[in-house]
Design an enzyme around this catalytic site. Structure first.
Site, PDB file in Angstrom:
ATOM      1  N   LYS A   1       6.445  -2.545 -15.017  1.00 37.41           N
ATOM      2  CA  LYS A   1       5.855  -2.908 -13.724  1.00 37.41           C
ATOM      3  C   LYS A   1       6.780  -2.531 -12.575  1.00 37.41           C
ATOM      4  O   LYS A   1       6.317  -2.068 -11.531  1.00 37.41           O
ATOM      5  CB  LYS A   1       5.540  -4.403 -13.688  1.00 37.41           C
ATOM      6  CG  LYS A   1       4.295  -4.735 -14.503  1.00 37.41           C
ATOM      7  CD  LYS A   1       3.976  -6.202 -14.431  1.00 37.41           C
ATOM      8  CE  LYS A   1       2.759  -6.542 -15.274  1.00 37.41           C
ATOM      9  NZ  LYS A   1       2.749  -7.937 -15.691  1.00 37.41           N
TER      10      LYS A   1
ATOM     11  N   LYS B   1      -3.049   2.614 -22.790  1.00 38.00           N
ATOM     12  CA  LYS B   1      -3.459   1.224 -22.978  1.00 38.00           C
ATOM     13  C   LYS B   1      -4.358   0.785 -21.812  1.00 38.00           C
ATOM     14  O   LYS B   1      -4.025   1.046 -20.660  1.00 38.00           O
ATOM     15  CB  LYS B   1      -2.205   0.338 -23.025  1.00 38.00           C
ATOM     16  CG  LYS B   1      -2.507  -1.112 -23.282  1.00 38.00           C
ATOM     17  CD  LYS B   1      -1.370  -1.992 -22.813  1.00 38.00           C
ATOM     18  CE  LYS B   1      -1.909  -3.091 -21.962  1.00 38.00           C
ATOM     19  NZ  LYS B   1      -0.957  -3.878 -21.229  1.00 38.00           N
TER      20      LYS B   1
ATOM     21  N   LYS C   1      -5.300  -3.489 -16.190  1.00 41.58           N
ATOM     22  CA  LYS C   1      -5.804  -3.630 -14.812  1.00 41.58           C
ATOM     23  C   LYS C   1      -4.985  -2.783 -13.853  1.00 41.58           C
ATOM     24  O   LYS C   1      -5.498  -2.213 -12.909  1.00 41.58           O
ATOM     25  CB  LYS C   1      -5.716  -5.105 -14.376  1.00 41.58           C
ATOM     26  CG  LYS C   1      -6.766  -5.979 -15.036  1.00 41.58           C
ATOM     27  CD  LYS C   1      -6.433  -7.463 -14.893  1.00 41.58           C
ATOM     28  CE  LYS C   1      -6.870  -8.238 -16.118  1.00 41.58           C
ATOM     29  NZ  LYS C   1      -6.262  -9.560 -16.267  1.00 41.58           N
TER      30      LYS C   1
END
Ligand code: TYM
Length: 323
Positions: free
Chosen positions: A113, A192, A195
């Site tokens: 992230k 994968k 969102k």
């Protein structure tokens, strides 16, 4: 008897990966009379990414509506919003103080992230300890999750074991439950489904939008319609087979191998399959999204039940560590 617990982050409406990887397995386990279950909306975790109060609220509702749309029974399951139980944040602080910074630095999800997101806040870094608190606060035994959460579960076990080593058996050490066939559902691009990668399939969308997303976003090669195709190389086939029954997937594989069957045909079948399979959950989802007062009522009852367990665990923890 085992206690089942799992949560879905409210960063958006749950996608096909969340549904097959966590929601359906957790609901199935919660129906076993030998188990009791705690299923929740991880809305504190979503603050690491969502900073709009309106979106935060709306997403919480859409995750709640999804759980209920797939058959969660709030009479049998403790169903709640994470933020309604502030004991979780207190426990997370204690866990932070018992877990080495160097171990947290190894978290894959933080590395992933922080390389992609603009807002790399401290919450993202200590995220695994908040997740550990979610689990340890309720003495959960089994945690059904997708493969991407495995490392977080290892950290949960690690912090629980470290504290248990110092203060004998303070926590139940949980186990991850991962279903081989659904542990990593691919997105429309073959990565994968996630969102934050813009590659999701939202099964609650109306039929027209779903058709557009599948036709436009699922990548296929340009082998001509007449030529035989290898289903094992195809992300479209993989997506079809995770939703389809075995014999339906077998038939599509046969059609692809035979030739004279194009990707357009396969996409059409996938759209029809999703529309048929998720018709009833979609209706229920829309019902709850149009009747949010029902969601508020259900979640309020859940919050009381969750809190009564959480306060007892926290009292045990406070007493043990010296408060
Ligand atoms: P989240 O919200 O990213 O995902 C929710 C669940 O869906 C699974 N999942 C997938 N499974 C298969 N294929 C995929 N492509 C896929 N994408 C997501 C995830 O593995 C997860 O099980 N930190 C958690 C939420 C959480 C939690 C907890 C989970 C907070 N506290 C305590 C369990 C226990 C998260 O962000 O999941």
């Amino acid at each position: 008897m085992a206690r089942i617990l799992t949560g879905i982050q409210s960063t958006g409406t749950p996608h096909l990966g969340n549904i097959l990887g966590a929601i359906l397995p957790a609901i199935e386990m919660s129906k076993d009379a030998k188990n009791d279950s705690f299923l929740f909306i991880a809305d504190l975790h979503s603050l690491t990414q969502i900073k709009s109060p309106q979106t935060l609220k709306e997403n919480t509702y859409s995750v709640a509506a999804s759980w209920l749309a797939f058959g969660l029974d709030p009479e049998k399951t403790v169903f709640y919003r994470q933020s309604d139980v502030p004991e979780c944040s207190e426990l997370a602080w204690y866990l932070n103080c018992f877990f080495p910074y160097q171990r947290l630095k190894l978290a894959h999800s933080f590395k992933d992230k922080s390389s992609r997101l603009e807002d790399v806040n401290a919450g993202l870094f200590v995220y695994p300890m908040l997740m550990a608190a979610d689990i340890l606060l309720y003495d959960a035994n089994l945690v059904p999750v997708g493969k991407d959460q495995l490392q977080h579960l290892e950290m949960t076990r690690d912090v629980a074991s470290r504290i248990n080593h110092k203060f004998k058996n303070l926590f139940v050490v949980p186990e991850a439950i991962i279903r081989e066939e659904n542990m990593l559902i691919p997105g429309t691009d073959g990565e994968k489904m996630s969102k934050s990668k813009n590659n999701t399939i939202d099964v609650f969308q109306d039929e027209k939008t779903l058709k557009k997303i599948i036709n436009k976003n699922i990548i296929t090669d340009n082998i001509p319609l007449e030529a035989p195709k290898n289903p094992d190389d195809s992300n479209l086939f993989k997506l079809f087979s995770v939703v389809a029954e075995k014999d339906q997937a077998h038939q599509m594989a046969k059609n692809l191998r035979a030739g004279g069957y194009g990707w357009g045909h396969a996409k059409k079948e996938l759209i029809e399959l999703i529309n048929a399979k998720f018709h009833s959950p979609r209706e229920k989802f829309l019902h709850y999204m149009n009747n949010k007062n029902e969601l508020d009522y259900i979640l309020e009852i859940g919050a009381h039940k969750a809190k009564s367990v959480a306060t007892k665990t926290l009292e045990r923890v406070r007493n043990t560590i010296g408060y």
